[in-house]
Write a protein that holds these residues in place. Sequence first.
Motif, PDB file in Angstrom:
ATOM      1  N   ARG A  79       0.829  -1.202   0.000  1.00  0.00           N
ATOM      2  CA  ARG A  79       0.000   0.000   0.000  1.00  0.00           C
ATOM      3  C   ARG A  79       0.869   1.260   0.000  1.00  0.00           C
ATOM      4  N   MET A  80       1.874   1.287   0.862  1.00  0.00           N
ATOM      5  CA  MET A  80       2.756   2.452   0.898  1.00  0.00           C
ATOM      6  C   MET A  80       3.500   2.620  -0.418  1.00  0.00           C
ATOM      7  N   GLY A  81       3.759   1.503  -1.107  1.00  0.00           N
ATOM      8  CA  GLY A  81       4.489   1.551  -2.368  1.00  0.00           C
ATOM      9  C   GLY A  81       3.743   2.225  -3.497  1.00  0.00           C
ATOM     10  N   ARG A  82       2.464   2.583  -3.264  1.00  0.00           N
ATOM     11  CA  ARG A  82       1.724   3.325  -4.284  1.00  0.00           C
ATOM     12  C   ARG A  82       2.203   4.776  -4.377  1.00  0.00           C
ATOM     13  N   THR A  83       2.952   5.234  -3.379  1.00  0.00           N
ATOM     14  CA  THR A  83       3.441   6.618  -3.358  1.00  0.00           C
ATOM     15  C   THR A  83       4.937   6.651  -3.658  1.00  0.00           C
ATOM     16  N   GLY A  84       5.478   7.854  -3.790  1.00  0.00           N
ATOM     17  CA  GLY A  84       6.911   8.045  -3.974  1.00  0.00           C
ATOM     18  C   GLY A  84       7.426   7.670  -5.340  1.00  0.00           C
ATOM     19  N   ARG A  85       6.557   7.678  -6.347  1.00  0.00           N
ATOM     20  CA  ARG A  85       6.979   7.263  -7.687  1.00  0.00           C
ATOM     21  C   ARG A  85       7.556   8.420  -8.503  1.00  0.00           C
ATOM     22  N   ARG A  86       7.162   9.641  -8.172  1.00  0.00           N
ATOM     23  CA  ARG A  86       7.687  10.793  -8.904  1.00  0.00           C
ATOM     24  C   ARG A  86       9.026  11.220  -8.334  1.00  0.00           C
ATOM     25  N   ALA A  87       9.857  11.778  -9.191  1.00  0.00           N
ATOM     26  CA  ALA A  87      11.147  12.300  -8.744  1.00  0.00           C
ATOM     27  C   ALA A  87      10.920  13.379  -7.696  1.00  0.00           C
ATOM     28  N   GLY A  88      11.713  13.322  -6.638  1.00  0.00           N
ATOM     29  CA  GLY A  88      11.607  14.320  -5.592  1.00  0.00           C
ATOM     30  C   GLY A  88      10.574  14.018  -4.535  1.00  0.00           C
ATOM     31  N   THR A  89       9.861  12.864  -4.641  1.00  0.00           N
ATOM     32  CA  THR A  89       8.869  12.489  -3.633  1.00  0.00           C
ATOM     33  C   THR A  89       9.328  11.236  -2.900  1.00  0.00           C
ATOM     34  N   VAL A  90       8.779  11.000  -1.740  1.00  0.00           N
ATOM     35  CA  VAL A  90       9.146   9.831  -0.942  1.00  0.00           C
ATOM     36  C   VAL A  90       7.900   8.993  -0.669  1.00  0.00           C
ATOM     37  N   ARG A  91       8.113   7.726  -0.411  1.00  0.00           N
ATOM     38  CA  ARG A  91       7.006   6.868   0.007  1.00  0.00           C
ATOM     39  C   ARG A  91       6.479   7.385   1.341  1.00  0.00           C
ATOM     40  N   ASN A  92       5.165   7.307   1.520  1.00  0.00           N
ATOM     41  CA  ASN A  92       4.594   7.804   2.770  1.00  0.00           C
ATOM     42  C   ASN A  92       3.319   7.065   3.114  1.00  0.00           C
ATOM     43  N   CYS A  93       2.973   7.083   4.391  1.00  0.00           N
ATOM     44  CA  CYS A  93       1.722   6.481   4.862  1.00  0.00           C
ATOM     45  C   CYS A  93       1.351   7.123   6.193  1.00  0.00           C
ATOM     46  N   LEU A  94       0.126   7.586   6.289  1.00  0.00           N
ATOM     47  CA  LEU A  94      -0.424   8.092   7.542  1.00  0.00           C
ATOM     48  C   LEU A  94      -1.442   7.075   8.047  1.00  0.00           C
ATOM     49  N   MET A  95      -1.223   6.538   9.242  1.00  0.00           N
ATOM     50  CA  MET A  95      -2.158   5.581   9.844  1.00  0.00           C
ATOM     51  C   MET A  95      -3.045   6.317  10.838  1.00  0.00           C
TER      52      MET A  95
END
Length: 859
Positions: free
Chosen positions: A334-350
């Motif tokens: 689920r977290m791996g859906r984020t951080g795909r663009r350059a300059g962004t990081v994987r993230n998750c708020l629970m």
Amino acid sequence: MKGFDHLHPALQYHIVNSLGWRELRPFQDLVIPKVVAGDHLIILAPTAGGKTESAFFPALSRMLTENWSGLSVLYVCPIKALLNNLDDRLSRYCNLLGRRSALWHGDVGTSERRKILRDPPDCLLTTPESLEVMLVSKSVDDQRMFGNLKMIIVDEVHAFAGDDRGWHLLSVLERVSKLAGQEIQRIGLSATVGNPEVLLTWIAGNCVGKKSVAYPPPSEAAPADVQIDYVGSLENAATVISRLHRGEKRLVFLDSRAGTEELGLMLKSYGVNAFVTHSSLSQEERHRTEKAFAQESDCVIVATSVLELGIDVGDLDRVIQIDAPLTVASFLQRMGRTGRRAGTVRNCLMLATKPERLLQAAALTELWESGFVEPIVPPPEPYHILSQQLMALALQESGVGRLDWFKWIEGVYGFSQLPKASIDELVRWMIETEILSDDSGLLWLGAKGEQTFGRQNFMELFSVFMTPPIFRVLHGRQEIGQVDESALLAKQDGPRVLSLGGNAWKVNYIDWQRKIAFVEPTDVLGRTRWPGSGLGLSYKICKSMQSILCRSDQSDRWSKRCKAEIDRLRDDFSWLQADSTSLLLESGDRWSWWTFAGAKANATLAYYLAQDLKSTVSSDGFSLKFSEGVTSDQIQAAQQVLMQASPADLRPVAHEKAIRGLKFAECLSPRLADEVTSMRLRDDAAVASVLNEQVRVTIPSPDETFKPSIGSRRSSHATPSKPDSPKTIRVGDTEIELGDADTADKSIRALSVRQPWAELIMLGDKEIEYRNYPTDVRGIVYIYASATRYPAEDEQDMQSEYGLDLDSLPRGVIVGTVEVYDCRQGAEGGFEWLLRSPNRLTKLLKPKRKPEPSWFFPF
């Protein structure tokens, strides 16, 4: 030499010129030579890590280099939505090279299937179930269709390997390999798993070709941004989501379809551009929702795990998790859906809505930070899947030899480990019970087999997991989605409202024969519930929760509210220690044994302690609770007996209710059915760990009262062996045997139509009379368990929402009631599910407080 250099020149040209890629990823350069060489592979990479192209580009290259013709590549996925998502991309790759790919699953029309059969494509995207239907269909020439097969790519292979659907997949792949007359290259694509070598052995089976795991390169990305907050309720979670991260594209995960609908409606009421998707929406509605979401920028999509498996919904800014997933692997997906663009990081708020879910989220995050990922454990002893395959082979071959049938599937790893004597026992039982017939050594379906599995062209046989009775919901000619039959059974005076796709729909007419509900939009909020049952927490998660309770440190990932709530939990568990288990005297002279060993281990311990103490012992993932009157001396003596035993010998005996819930259980002898179910209840390592720990006895001081609680105690209930009690239920004038699904079905359906008010029920020798309800109670409808299993996702919903484990219930009998309320004079009613096991029907459970009209499904 880079992997790119191994590809056919035509493919190299189109990668650079048509796709506009300057180069391949380093990971793809490493994997491509292995695929070109014909290795059986597990390819590991995070979500959006380039796994698909690392397998498919060299497959296309070999098509050209080796002049493959006809159907040469099968691309198998666990869900249709993922196939639909991949179809355009793989078709484009094929078309660039003058090759074709096609899609085949349950939603593909007849005309398109005929085109495929007339002229097979080079690559076919499909599911295991659709593949098996092709194998047994008389309209499909198996040899022409599969005779040229060279490669099988299984996407999201970890989603198959952990349950029985994986054994079914491998069986079907073995059968198409036999038709091809050669060993077919097998490639599994997976996110990170804890034991990839085991996964490789699982998928490659007895293949003799070279086998290897392609690991992802070390990540140089910035550390993931993971935060945990305690919000206390779903309503508060909606408030937080509506106010945070405005202007961003957010994906919110819940593990409940009812929860997604409820949260979606709340967000819309706050003015959020919100979308909802889950497996009970129609394909058209899901596709429209996901496409709209992909094109938006400031929006939220609320989803179950259907969006966990790599379906493209565009670039995401943020993932939000309501409560916590059950596994680290799911969290990584689920977290791996984020951080795909350059300059962004994987993230998750629970966002945790309950204290126990908060502790679970903190424990899961700690395991992730330590580098732990759960190993994939294929379910042991798949005799019931073997029986299904035997029947399918009989249909495929129009009768299969008694001495030859096993050769078709002997390469399946799980089958090759089974004793030959047990396999012979399986065949004998199926013949004796007339599920199969034996005509001079030729096996065919017998009278009972035809009757049980022959409906709708044997579709019951090809669906390894049974779906519950489902109604289509239509607005005009547009299909909005599907709901379980139980959402429509109750008779009522006022309007019935469903919530689907994040919108409320009033039911105008129900076509019971065709299972269609016709609806129109309404402003009245609805709430649809799906039956289901959750999975117990694992040993690792529970032990991590214990460790957090026993410490005083706080994580930088925790919000202030999170820290305060965990400190409060630590105060409640101040007696707990990390290096031992605790035998605790709670209020009411009751003892509990806190092990934090996980659901399976505690269920095993509860079973044996109940036999020794001759008293009921209940358990969940954290503790075992003893009946009032059982002393600490008795418990410690029983514990000492357990500690002298080998954990491998502590085999829980499967309850007959659990056996009845097993798909194809009627095909197994009592011994084999017990073998399948009891083996799947075991966690020997966790049991061994508990028995090796010191047991501390904790007694409160006179001014203290211990009544600790984490979660529900309904997950397991062990009772000592005793003579059987009466096994009938009387509904009106009808006496129903437990397990008699047909009689129960007819009686309860009749009641729901004719007599939804006061009724007399007999359970054994105990009589319960429902009569003279208060004026706010409008009626009662009886709810019963299905004669077969619900899908895993539905059962997960049942556990998470109602704390009810379907494995603990008999099939086809009454398990509870639905009560219909008038919440205020002239108001539309609401409902509350009141589910419990039959031995607790003597106690009518009421909601903790009178439901508000807007909270529950309006009638």
